[in-house]
Design an enzyme around this catalytic site. Structure first.
Site, short mmCIF file in Angstrom:
data_model
loop_
_atom_site.label_atom_id
_atom_site.label_comp_id
_atom_site.label_asym_id
_atom_site.label_seq_id
_atom_site.Cartn_x
_atom_site.Cartn_y
_atom_site.Cartn_z
N PHE A 141 0.73 -1.23 0.18
CA PHE A 141 -0.05 0.19 -0.03
C PHE A 141 0.85 1.21 -0.08
O PHE A 141 1.60 1.49 0.86
CB PHE A 141 -0.91 -0.03 1.51
CG PHE A 141 -1.83 1.26 1.19
CD1 PHE A 141 -3.03 1.39 0.39
CD2 PHE A 141 -1.60 2.47 1.86
CE1 PHE A 141 -3.67 2.38 0.56
CE2 PHE A 141 -2.30 3.49 1.97
CZ PHE A 141 -3.34 3.37 1.22
N ASP A 226 9.52 2.87 1.77
CA ASP A 226 8.42 3.79 1.92
C ASP A 226 8.29 3.81 3.36
O ASP A 226 7.48 2.76 4.10
CB ASP A 226 7.09 3.09 1.02
CG ASP A 226 5.83 3.96 1.53
OD1 ASP A 226 5.88 5.01 2.38
OD2 ASP A 226 4.99 3.75 0.90
N LYS A 255 3.12 11.48 6.83
CA LYS A 255 2.41 11.46 7.99
C LYS A 255 2.87 12.22 9.20
O LYS A 255 2.82 13.20 9.55
CB LYS A 255 2.17 9.98 8.26
CG LYS A 255 1.34 9.56 7.08
CD LYS A 255 0.69 8.00 7.44
CE LYS A 255 -0.14 7.38 6.44
NZ LYS A 255 -1.21 7.90 5.96
#
Length: 703
Positions: A141, A226, A255
């Protein structure tokens, strides 16, 4: 007053249904707690999918945001502003990289990395135009843009959204052999999450990321990590990759980088990678805006202290232990955590939860004293060299601990470091906090003692009394010692992090004289993770046999002739110095045939500024069968590196590493590179005469 039902009804009437949230309507949050419109409080374990790593309403971050809101929030990138350089330079330093490209969302960072990897492939690697390919992991994801969902295997993400962008090859997550097989001459990058988040918090196999790193290096492919969900302190390290000793070519961050206040993301990499972009080829209206940079800088500075990471590791271990105690779980279900020997760490966390200072006072337990404070302040009227502890306990005093550069006080406990705090590469900083060679030494008439040592990760403490190993365990508690004075050495684990509390000795305590001072610099083979115990690393064995005082600067994966290390050795007192270099330089391709010799020469010259006459012994790489004739990314075999190292310092005595561990000893290598316990004992036996010859009369130096 609005209710949960009212608010959900209003949302349903005017908002697109791209999420299906829980029937909870939140109205405020502080720290880890949130409150809904009906006044119910919840412990927020989702933490904004890692965007709230510092909790709701962090006061430091809010203060920075408020100040910047009053000054400047947005400019066109047609102008410079005074927040950008501070943010990018400090984030680059935190990641040990050169350049930062700031964006807003995680998906933007991923899209940016894809563009950069393709251009790097065409302009640097030489992939023919239009043929660049990127390998990704199944179950990934990375966002929800059209390009990104095109290489997702989640049908919810892909159904009715095609056609998708070509150029991606998917292999199973955790299967290093499949990944290696998928790499071709046209592969420009491997893109993966170190810990898969959306797939269910899937941890990689122990050696997987290291194998990915090796495959990328061998095939001139960028490793893109990531870390948008797993990074920035979430797993107890700044980056999840650090758990596996891996440094990628590119970090993708987001984030938590915005502190839960603003969307901030970034691509962080080396100059030769991000430097392929030219003005006009990529950009973002809000990327790198003043408000985002101000908040992002504050986040980076919080992480630079190491405190959020330490706190996450401690609470994670406690929470894992509590989960393990649940009476009912699905069949086969076990709490999972990063790091080796996870279950033991959780069990120890339950045993070693520390009481607050207030509780310590109520229970009559001593406060923990920083070793830099004068012992006389706590023992007035008693000689500093020898005293009986008040209340039968002593504070941990500086003169008893050996082999460390400094002690950092964290939450009332002491963390030993083998290099001073400073601008170190994150991985070097990580291993510098592993106390290889650090030990407590004292003379006592006590019949027993204990020491409050907390270990994060696997590792044992060795207790040696008058040269005999009497205990090897994660805790320090010794009873039943014979009467009379005795010399005690307590060796801390060589490959784990520790924090130190009070020493409880039931008797007299005195420091012991220090022998000739030896600095041993090297790689993981000097740090000796696979030794039988911390007192049986080859430097510890040599130091014990020769009566030397060891300062071990073995840094697993990080022996790259860092100038900061050279300066530290220069400024540290030593009677003999040994340098074992080359294996990491080959593995990471950190120097070419052109640059290795000058780099080693400069490293030694810096040391000589502080040690003009100190004997220095140089040892070339030990034998490693798979690397001897295997060229690295810069075309050097290990045999080439060995020759370059030997030739770079003609004024130093040089020991050929293959004479210490050679082809006939290959069976002692645990993984083709690192010796096991027997191998480290053999290294000690064979290197000891070379080192002893450097100090023919050590008693004259240290009576």
């Amino acid at each position: 007053m609005t209710t949960t039902t009212d608010e959900i009804s209003r949302v349903d009437s005017s908002t697109a249904r791209n999420y299906h949230p829980l029937p909870v309507v939140l109205t405020e949050g502080q720290g880890a707690w949130v409150t809904d419109v009906d006044g119910r409080r919840y412990l927020d374990l989702l933490a904004g999918y890692s965007a709230l790593n510092f909790g709701h309403g962090d006061k430091e971050l809010l203060a920075v945001a408020h100040e910047q809101l009053d000054r400047l929030t947005l400019t066109s990138r047609a102008f410079h502003h005074d927040r950008l350089a501070t943010f990018t330079s400090e984030l680059a330093a935190l990641a040990g990289m050169d350049l930062v490209l700031p964006m807003n969302t995680g998906a933007e960072a991923v899209e940016t990395a894809i563009k950069v990897a393709r251009k790097w492939g065409y302009t640097v690697k030489g992939v023919p135009a239009g043929r660049a390919r990127i390998v990704v992991a199944g179950g990934n994801f990375h966002g929800r843009t059209t390009t990104i969902v095109g290489f997702s295997d989640d049908p919810v993400a892909t159904a009715n959204f095609g056609p998708f962008t070509p150029g991606f090859d998917t292999v199973p997550f955790g299967d290093a052999d499949a990944l290696r097989a998928a790499l071709t001459e046209d592969t420009v990058a491997v893109l993966l999450e170190p810990v898969q988040g959306e797939a269910g918090v899937v941890l990689p196999p122990e050696r997987y990321l290291a194998a990915v790193r090796e495959a990328c290096t061998e095939n001139s492919v960028l490793m893109i990590a990531d870390e948008i969900q797993s990074g920035l302190g979430r797993t107890g390290h700044t980056f999840a990759c650090e758990h596996f000793g891996v440094v990628p070519d590119v970090y993708l961050l987001g984030k938590a980088l915005g502190g839960g206040l603003v969307p901030v993301s970034a691509v962080v990499s080396r100059r030769d990678v991000l430097g392929v972009l030219r003005p006009g080829q990529h950009g973002s209206t809000f990327g790198g805006n003043p408000l985002a940079c101000a908040v992002g800088t504050a986040v980076v500075r919080k992480l630079a202290t190491g405190e959020p990471q330490r706190r996450a590791a401690e609470l994670g271990a406690v929470f894992q232990g509590l989960l393990a105690e649940l009476p009912e779980r699905p069949p086969g279900a076990q709490p999972r955590a990063l790091g080796r020997d996870r279950r033991r760490r959780a069990q120890r966390a339950r045993r070693l939860r520390r009481p607050s200072e207030a509780r310590r006072a109520r229970e009559g337990r001593p406060r923990l004293h920083h070793p830099a404070r004068s012992p006389a302040r706590h023992q007035r009227g008693r000689p500093a060299a020898r005293r009986r502890a008040a209340g039968r306990r002593t504070p941990l005093v500086k003169e008893l601990l050996r082999g460390h550069a400094e002690l950092v006080e964290v939450a009332g406990r002491l963390v030993p470091r083998r290099l001073p705090l400073g601008a170190l590469h994150p991985r070097l900083d990580e291993v510098a906090r592993m106390p290889a060679g650090v030990r407590l030494e004292f003379d006592t008439d006590a019949r027993g003692f204990g020491w409050d040592v907390e270990i994060t990760g696997p590792g044992d403490v060795d207790v040696v009394i008058d040269g005999t190993l009497v205990r090897r365990a994660p805790t320090v508690h010794v009873d039943g010692l014979p009467a009379g004075r005795k010399r005690v050495r307590v060796w801390l684990p060589q490959s784990s992090h520790v924090s130190l509390g009070a020493l409880d000795v039931r008797g007299d305590v005195a420091p012991v004289p220090e022998g000739p001072r030896w600095i041993a610099y090297g790689s993981s083979i000097t740090q000796c993770r696979l030794a039988a115990g911390p007192s049986e690393t080859w430097p510890a064995l040599v130091a014990t046999a020769l009566g030397w005082s060891l300062r071990c600067l073995g840094f697993a994966g990080e022996c790259h002739l860092d100038p900061a290390v050279a300066r530290f050795i220069r400024d540290t007192e030593a009677d003999v110095i040994s340098l074992c270099v080359g294996v990491n330089i080959h593995g990471a391709a950190s120097f070419s045939a052109r640059t290795l010799g000058p780099a080693l020469e400069g490293f030694v010259r810096t040391i000589r500024e502080g040690h003009p006459d100190t004997p220095i012994l140089l040892t070339t790489p030990l034998y490693a069968p798979e690397r001897e004739q295997q060229p690295n990314a810069l075309g050097l075999t290990l045999a080439d590196v060995r020759a370059e190292v030997a030739a770079a310092a003609p004024d130093l005595p040089v020991v050929d590493g293959t004479s210490i561990l050679g082809p006939a000893d290959a069976g002692l290598l645990d993984d083709g590179l690192h010796p096991g316990a027997e191998g480290y004992r053999l290294i000690a036996d064979r290197l000891r005469p070379h080192l002893a010859a450097l100090l023919p009369d050590p008693e004259g130096l240290h009576p």
